[in-house]
Design an enzyme around this catalytic site. Structure first.
Site, PDB file in Angstrom:
ATOM      1  CG  HIS A 153      36.619  28.712  41.694  1.00 55.27           C
ATOM      2  ND1 HIS A 153      37.809  28.137  41.115  1.00 55.27           N
ATOM      3  CD2 HIS A 153      37.130  30.019  42.382  1.00 55.27           C
ATOM      4  CE1 HIS A 153      38.652  29.071  41.183  1.00 55.27           C
ATOM      5  NE2 HIS A 153      38.398  30.106  41.935  1.00 55.27           N
ATOM      6  CG  HIS A 158      35.123  34.048  44.275  1.00 56.20           C
ATOM      7  ND1 HIS A 158      36.465  33.774  45.286  1.00 56.20           N
ATOM      8  CD2 HIS A 158      35.929  33.615  43.073  1.00 56.20           C
ATOM      9  CE1 HIS A 158      37.632  33.232  44.590  1.00 56.20           C
ATOM     10  NE2 HIS A 158      37.265  33.175  43.182  1.00 56.20           N
TER      11      HIS A 158
END
Ligand code: 5GP
Length: 139
Positions: free
Chosen positions: A102, A104
């Site tokens: 992922h 941010h």
């Protein structure tokens, strides 16, 4: 280490636990971080399974970065930020706490330090309102 299909983001991707979703397509999902380091802290995940950047398929990376850019531009506008930090951590020693790749997107404000990473939970109502703001900016 190999991918663990029981990590929390894999469960979100399977719809087993909820999230404040901003965007989803065949390849990716975008939702609010429950422990934001700054208001509007958002996570962008490819659906393809990899622990992090180190074991990701380059073709997956090539598709996700334009979405990271799109969300960063929308978040800067939606949350009236002065700048945006993009973060991505690899393995525990690299600061990673959830082992599904992922990115941010963290809105930044002049002179304002970030809250500590993955420390305090935000109210659901605030996350829901921020998801709506970001959805509107992406539309
Ligand atoms: P990492 O350290 O792996 O880069 O970041 C994981 C991020 O996921 C942290 O910023 C943390 O606040 C966030 N997080 C952890 N559990 C959940 C969850 O159940 N839902 C959401 N939306 N975010 C989570």
């Amino acid at each position: 280490m190999s991918y663990d299909a029981n990590n929390i983001f894999a469960k979100i991707l399977r719809g087993e636990i909820p999230c404040h979703k901003v965007y989803e397509d065949a390849d990716a999902i975008v939702f609010m971080d429950v422990m934001p380091q700054s208001p509007g802290h958002t996570l962008i995940l490819p659906k393809a399974q990899s622990r992090n950047l180190l074991d990701a398929d380059p073709a997956v990376l090539a598709k996700i970065i334009p979405l990271v850019q799109k969300v960063a531009v929308a978040a800067k506008s939606a949350f009236n930020a002065d700048g945006v930090s993009i973060a991505q951590f690899n393995e525990t020693a690299g600061g990673q706490t959830v082992f599904h790749l992922h990115f941010h997107v963290i809105p930044r404000y002049e002179g304002k330090p970030l809250h500590i990473h993955a420390r305090s939970m935000e109210e659901g109502s605030v996350l829901a309102a921020n998801a709506e703001k970001l959805k509107a900016a992406l539309a």
